[in-house]
Design a protein around this motif. Structure first.
Motif, PDB file in Angstrom:
ATOM      1  N   ARG A  49     -44.255 -41.368  12.954  1.00  0.00           N
ATOM      2  CA  ARG A  49     -43.387 -41.426  13.765  1.00  0.00           C
ATOM      3  C   ARG A  49     -43.657 -40.318  15.070  1.00  0.00           C
ATOM      4  N   SER A  50     -43.373 -40.608  16.284  1.00  0.00           N
ATOM      5  CA  SER A  50     -43.658 -39.490  17.254  1.00  0.00           C
ATOM      6  C   SER A  50     -43.195 -38.245  17.070  1.00  0.00           C
ATOM      7  N   GLN A  51     -42.024 -38.088  16.524  1.00  0.00           N
ATOM      8  CA  GLN A  51     -41.286 -36.869  16.245  1.00  0.00           C
ATOM      9  C   GLN A  51     -41.715 -36.156  14.840  1.00  0.00           C
TER      10      GLN A  51
ATOM     11  N   VAL B 167     -35.607 -31.836  -1.475  1.00  0.00           N
ATOM     12  CA  VAL B 167     -35.095 -32.923  -0.539  1.00  0.00           C
ATOM     13  C   VAL B 167     -36.427 -33.473   0.196  1.00  0.00           C
ATOM     14  N   ALA B 168     -36.383 -34.645   0.346  1.00  0.00           N
ATOM     15  CA  ALA B 168     -37.609 -35.339   1.138  1.00  0.00           C
ATOM     16  C   ALA B 168     -37.760 -35.242   2.459  1.00  0.00           C
ATOM     17  N   ILE B 169     -38.682 -34.506   2.828  1.00  0.00           N
ATOM     18  CA  ILE B 169     -38.870 -34.424   4.428  1.00  0.00           C
ATOM     19  C   ILE B 169     -40.042 -34.955   4.959  1.00  0.00           C
ATOM     20  N   GLY B 170     -41.009 -35.692   4.021  1.00  0.00           N
ATOM     21  CA  GLY B 170     -42.146 -36.307   4.738  1.00  0.00           C
ATOM     22  C   GLY B 170     -42.973 -37.058   3.544  1.00  0.00           C
ATOM     23  N   ARG B 171     -44.323 -37.343   4.167  1.00  0.00           N
ATOM     24  CA  ARG B 171     -44.944 -38.206   3.190  1.00  0.00           C
ATOM     25  C   ARG B 171     -46.506 -37.618   3.225  1.00  0.00           C
TER      26      ARG B 171
ATOM     27  N   LEU C 285     -39.465 -33.980  11.629  1.00  0.00           N
ATOM     28  CA  LEU C 285     -38.773 -32.556  12.112  1.00  0.00           C
ATOM     29  C   LEU C 285     -37.258 -32.761  12.249  1.00  0.00           C
ATOM     30  N   ASP C 286     -36.837 -34.207  12.184  1.00  0.00           N
ATOM     31  CA  ASP C 286     -35.388 -34.134  12.514  1.00  0.00           C
ATOM     32  C   ASP C 286     -34.645 -34.210  11.068  1.00  0.00           C
ATOM     33  N   ARG C 287     -35.676 -34.142  10.106  1.00  0.00           N
ATOM     34  CA  ARG C 287     -34.911 -33.544   8.798  1.00  0.00           C
ATOM     35  C   ARG C 287     -34.992 -32.349   8.245  1.00  0.00           C
ATOM     36  N   VAL C 288     -35.910 -31.471   9.161  1.00  0.00           N
ATOM     37  CA  VAL C 288     -35.966 -30.205   8.828  1.00  0.00           C
ATOM     38  C   VAL C 288     -35.058 -29.378   9.720  1.00  0.00           C
ATOM     39  N   GLY C 289     -34.907 -29.649  10.928  1.00  0.00           N
ATOM     40  CA  GLY C 289     -34.000 -28.754  11.589  1.00  0.00           C
ATOM     41  C   GLY C 289     -34.724 -27.582  12.321  1.00  0.00           C
ATOM     42  N   ASP C 290     -33.937 -26.560  12.955  1.00  0.00           N
ATOM     43  CA  ASP C 290     -34.350 -25.478  13.647  1.00  0.00           C
ATOM     44  C   ASP C 290     -35.047 -24.647  12.520  1.00  0.00           C
TER      45      ASP C 290
END
Length: 334
Positions: A35-37, A63-67, A101-106
């Motif tokens: 995805r773009s983000q 916690v799954a944050i990517g692949r 990045l939307d799953r990781v946050g700041d």
């Protein structure tokens, strides 16, 4: 329904089913597209990546944050230049992965996170043996950032050995140490030690030692019997009670409170001491300056006073030699 219309209906239903299956297949193939983000990262593993595949999960503390998006060899991804040696870095495995990045946050920048100990490693999920990439923070001193002979194409996260790799390394180290042990010499020394112990045990007369031990036990029993153990226990109990009373008494509490206040006052005085010392130093510098100025002012006064004293001494000497001449002056000329 006529035969032709039934045939058309069957053909239309078959075409519609095929379209639905095609759309589902396309969605299935494109469900893992970047995805773009998403942000792309890469790491380099020295151990075997058996079981890790494209599409495997990337987790941060479960916690799954990517692949995983790509698995390649470093020797094929980053070519060596002419004359460059085949260093150990070209024996690594390049693993690239995307993080949502939307799953990781700041989070801080990649460089700051790596400096704080962010590392990637292989992990296995439960008893199923599914391998994935795990991100976690470790001690950066125990897992330093390696020096690479190339510039990574994406943000680089260093890798640390997995738990299985660490256990395997430890086991190999133990096995090498065991291989270096001379088993034959160790067994020979142990056999000689047992023989010497047996010879010493056979030459020692155990009877007198046992008799002395029995006599010692008998004397100890007599001492215990003769001593007033219950009385000692009562005295000890009374002493304990008195001590507890002293510890719980108001006098001790008042003393502790006064000591606390004294400590606080001493701490406050100690905190004021630097300012007092600074003030004293300032006063001494001012006094030193005043003394210097006073000396500068007194110097001409002392010189004048010395001259006046000399003149007065000369006048006194003249009066002593010739008072009339000094007082009345010289006689008039003829």
């Amino acid at each position: 329904m006529p035969q032709s219309r039934r045939t058309q209906f069957s053909v239309g239903l078959l075409v519609l089913t095929g379209l639905v299956l095609a759309v589902g297949f396309v969605l299935f193939l494109t469900r893992d597209r970047i995805r773009s983000q998403d942000a792309l990262f890469e790491t380099y593993l020295r151990e075997s990546v058996q079981g890790l595949e494209v599409g495997s999960a990337v987790r941060y503390r479960g916690v799954a944050i990517g692949r995983v998006t790509e698995i390649r060899l470093a020797s094929s991804e980053y070519r060596r230049s002419e004359g460059q040696a085949f260093a150990g870095a070209f024996q690594l495995v390049v693993v690239r992965f995307a993080v949502a990045l939307d799953r990781v946050g700041d989070i801080p920048s990649t460089q700051d996170a790596v400096a704080q100990g962010l590392r990637a490693r292989l992990a296995s999920q439960g008893i199923t043996g599914v391998v994935y990439i795990e991100l976690d923070f470790v001690d950066p001193m125990r897992s330093p950032v390696p020096t690479l002979p190339w510039t990574p194409r994406f943000d680089f996260i260093p890798a640390t050995p997995s738990t299985v790799a660490q256990a395997q390394s430890t086991l190999e180290l133990v096995m090498r140490q065991i291989e270096n042990v001379d088993i034959v010499a160790f067994a020979s020394n142990l056999d000689g030690l047992l023989t010497d112990l047996r010879r010493v045990a056979q030459g020692v007369d155990v009877g007198p030692a046992m008799a002395e031990l029995q006599e010692l036990v008998r004397e100890a029993r007599n001492v215990v019997t003769a001593s007033d153990v219950p009385g000692l226990m009562r005295e000890l109990r009374a002493t304990t009670t008195a001590t507890r009373g002293i510890l719980e008494g108001e006098e001790l509490r008042a003393t502790l409170a006064a000591l606390t206040q004294t400590t606080a006052a001493l701490r406050e005085t100690t905190q004021r001491l630097p300012a007092t010392i600074t003030q004293i130093q300032t006063t001494l510098r001012a006094a030193r300056g005043t003394t210097t100025d006073l000396q500068a002012e007194l110097a001409p006064i002392l010189r004048d006073l010395r001259s006046t004293t000399a003149n007065l001494r000369e006048t006194t000497e003249a009066l002593r030699r010739s008072p009339s001449q000094t007082l009345l002056g010289a006689p008039p000329p003829r």
